[in-house]
Design a protein around this motif. Structure first.
Motif, PDB file in Angstrom:
ATOM      1  N   SER A 121      -1.486   3.378   4.926  1.00 12.18           N
ATOM      2  CA  SER A 121      -0.475   2.308   4.810  1.00 12.18           C
ATOM      3  C   SER A 121      -0.065   2.112   3.345  1.00 12.18           C
ATOM      4  CB  SER A 121      -1.004   1.000   5.402  1.00 12.18           C
ATOM      5  OG  SER A 121      -2.183   0.579   4.729  1.00 12.18           O
ATOM      6  N   SER A 122      -1.038   2.149   2.431  1.00 14.85           N
ATOM      7  CA  SER A 122      -0.721   2.034   0.995  1.00 14.85           C
ATOM      8  C   SER A 122       0.044   3.262   0.524  1.00 14.85           C
ATOM      9  CB  SER A 122      -1.999   1.866   0.167  1.00 14.85           C
ATOM     10  OG  SER A 122      -2.612   0.628   0.433  1.00 14.85           O
TER      11      SER A 122
ATOM     12  N   ARG B  32       3.574   2.856   1.555  1.00 14.91           N
ATOM     13  CA  ARG B  32       4.208   1.773   0.777  1.00 14.91           C
ATOM     14  C   ARG B  32       4.603   2.258  -0.622  1.00 14.91           C
ATOM     15  NH1 ARG B  32       0.364  -1.420   0.941  1.00 14.91           N
ATOM     16  NH2 ARG B  32      -0.403  -1.459  -1.212  1.00 14.91           N
TER      17      ARG B  32
ATOM     18  N   GLU C 202       7.549   4.709  -0.370  1.00 11.17           N
ATOM     19  CA  GLU C 202       8.805   4.001  -0.108  1.00 11.17           C
ATOM     20  C   GLU C 202       9.354   3.393  -1.398  1.00 11.17           C
ATOM     21  OE1 GLU C 202       8.210   2.736   4.612  1.00 11.17           O
ATOM     22  OE2 GLU C 202       7.494   1.395   3.019  1.00 11.17           O
TER      23      GLU C 202
END
Length: 428
Positions: A188-189, A192, A195
C-alpha cells in the motif's frame, strides 16, 4: 424443479458477470498494439547523432562531452533494440571518459556504475563508486548507491542511502522509497509513493519520467490485483511511446495470465519482438507457445533465447534465467545449481538464494534446500516466486502444514506467477 432452474439461472448470470469483469483488454486494443512495429525513424535519428559524436571522438580522443554524449546515444539504442553491443559500446565510452576526466570524476563514475547495473555487474558498480561514498550531499550518487545496495542485498545500507536524500518532492526519491517499501512487503505504501511520483512526472511533463512512472505503477497495481488500473497505466505509457516494449509485454501478460488468452498474448509478443533482441522476450514466448500446445514454436523460441544468451557480451545478465531454464527446460539440475551458486556470489539477495535452494532441491538434497530456505529466504522476501520455492521445499520435507499456509498466499498471487505455475500451487 423450479428451485433447480432458479439456481442454474443464477449460476449462469454470475458466470457471465465474472467473465465480463475479467475482460480488461478489448480485442481492438490488443490488435492495435500487436500491429505496431518498431519505429525505424527514431533509430535512424539516433544513428545520425551517434555518427556526429563518434567523429568528434576520433578528432579528439579525450573530448569528454563527445564521449558522454556518444554513451548516451548508445544507451538509447540499446533501449530501442535490446542489442547488447550498444550497451557494451556505451560502457567503453564511459570507461574512457572516467579515466581521462580531471574534474568532477564522480559524475562519470555514476554514469559508469549505472551501465554496470544494467549489465548486472553490481560489485563492479559498487567498486567504481567507493572513492565517492562519503559525498552524501550528491543526491545522484546516493540514488545509485541505493540501487546497488538493493541489488546486493545490503538493505540496511540501502536504507542509509535513502535517508541521505530524503525528499518527498523528488521523483528520484519517491521511486526508490517505493521500491524499498515493496521489499519490506508494504504494498500500500509502495503504491502511494509511486502515485506521488506519477504526479511529479505529470507536473514536469517529462516523457521519460512519465513512462517510468506509468509502467512501474502498472506493475504494482498488478501485484495488488488491481488489473484494470494496471492495464490503464500500460495503455497510457503506450500513448506516450507507442512502441514501448515493456508496456506491450505487460499487456501480453494480462492477456495470458489474467484473461487466459495465450494465443492473443503470443501474437502480440511475436509482433512486438520483431527487430528486437531481448532474450527474456523469447523465453516468455516459449512459455506461452507451450501453453497453446505449439511445441515446435516453444522449442524454437527457447533455442532463440539460448542463441542470444550464448553471446559472451551478456556476461552474467541472464544467469538467473539460464539456471531456471537448465533445471526446468533441459532437466540439467547439476549445471543449473552451478549457475545458481554463481548468481548468489554475484547478487546475494533472497531471490538468488531461493534459486539456489530450488536447484539444491532438484538435485535431491531436500534437507540442504530447507536449510538454505530457512536461513536466507524465509521472512526476507515477499516475492511470490520465492514463496513458491519455499512451499515446494516444505512439501518435500513433509512440512505439510507450513506448505499449506504458503499455498493460501500463493493462490492470491496466481496472476504474478502465471498459468504455468498454477498446477504447482495446487500440488502443495
Amino acid at each position: 424443479m423450479k428451485k433447480s432452474l432458479i439456481i442454474i439461472i443464477v449460476m449462469v448470470i454470475c458466470t457471465a458477470c465474472s467473465e465480463k469483469e475479467q475482460a480488461v483488454v478489448s480485442p481492438s486494443d490488443y490488435t492495435k498494439f500487436s500491429q505496431e512495429k518498431i519505429t525505424l525513424l527514431e533509430k535512424s535519428n539516433l544513428d545520425r547523432e551517434l555518427d556526429f559524436w563518434n567523429k568528434k571522438i576520433k578528432n579528439d580522443s579525450v573530448q569528454l562531452s563527445a564521449l558522454a554524449s556518444a554513451a548516451n546515444v548508445y544507451n538509447q539504442l540499446f533501449k530501442e533494440t535490446n542489442n547488447i553491443g550498444y550497451l557494451k559500446n556505451a560502457e567503453r565510452c564511459l570507461e574512457k571518459a572516467y579515466d581521462v576526466a580531471a574534474v568532477k570524476k564522480e559524475s562519470f563514475a555514476i554514469a559508469l556504475a549505472q551501465n554496470y547495473i544494467t549489465q548486472h555487474r553490481f560489485k563492479d558498480a559498487k567498486k567504481v563508486l567507493l572513492p565517492y561514498e562519503a559525498m552524501t550531499s550528491v543526491s545522484a550518487l546516493q540514488y545509485v548507491l541505493f540501487d546497488i545496495n538493493m541489488e546486493l542485498g545490503n538493505y540496511s545500507k540501502a536504507e542509509v542511502n535513502l535517508n541521505n536524500f530524503r525528499n518527498l518532492s523528488d521523483f528520484n526519491y519517491l521511486i526508490r522509497v517505493a521500491k524499498y517499501s515493496d521489499y519490506k512487503g508494504d504494498l500500500s505504501s509502495t503504491i502511494r509513493y509511486m502515485e506521488k511520483a506519477l504526479k511529479k512526472a505529470k507536473s514536469a511533463n517529462n516523457r521519460s519520467l512519465l513512462l517510468w512512472a506509468y509502467t512501474n505503477l502498472g506493475d504494482y497495481y498488478g501485484h495488488d490485483g488491481r488489473i484494470e488500473e494496471s492495464y490503464d497505466c500500460y495503455t497510457k505509457a503506450l500513448a506516450i511511446a507507442p512502441d514501448n516494449m515493456y508496456a506491450k509485454k505487460a499487456i501480453a501478460w494480462i492477456l495470458y495470465s489474467h484473461e487466459k488468452k495465450p494465443a492473443e498474448a503470443l501474437t502480440m509478443l511475436e509482433n512486438a519482438t520483431k527487430g528486437r533482441r531481448a532474450p527474456d522476450h523469447f523465453l516468455l514466448m516459449s512459455e506461452i507457445a507451450k501453453a497453446v500446445q505449439n511445441n515446435e514454436k516453444s522449442i524454437a523460441y527457447l533455442e532463440a533465447y539460448q542463441q542470444l544468451t550464448s553471446n559472451s557480451e551478456y556476461g552474467v545478465m541472464y544467469d538467473h534465467h539460464n539456471a531456471l531454464a537448465l533445471i526446468d527446460n533441459y532437466n540439467n539440475p547439476i549445471k543449473g545449481k552451478e549457475l545458481a551458486k554463481k548468481e548468489v556470489a554475484n547478487r546475494p539477495t533472497p531471490a538468488s538464494y531461493a534459486l539456489l535452494a530450488y536447484a539444491t532441491l532438484k538435485n535431491g538434497d531436500k534437507e540442504k534446500a530447507l536449510e538454505l530456505a530457512n536461513e536466507f529466504v524465509m521472512n526476507k522476501t515477499y516475492e511470490p516466486a520465492a514463496q513458491l520455492i519455499i512451499a515446494q521445499i516444505y512439501k518435500a520435507n513433509n512440512l505439510d502444514e507450513k506448505a499449506s499456509q504458503l499455498k493460501k498466499e500463493l493462490i492470491g498471487a496466481a496472476f504474478e506467477l502465471g498459468p504455468s505455475y498454477e498446477k504447482e500451487i495446487l500440488k502443495l
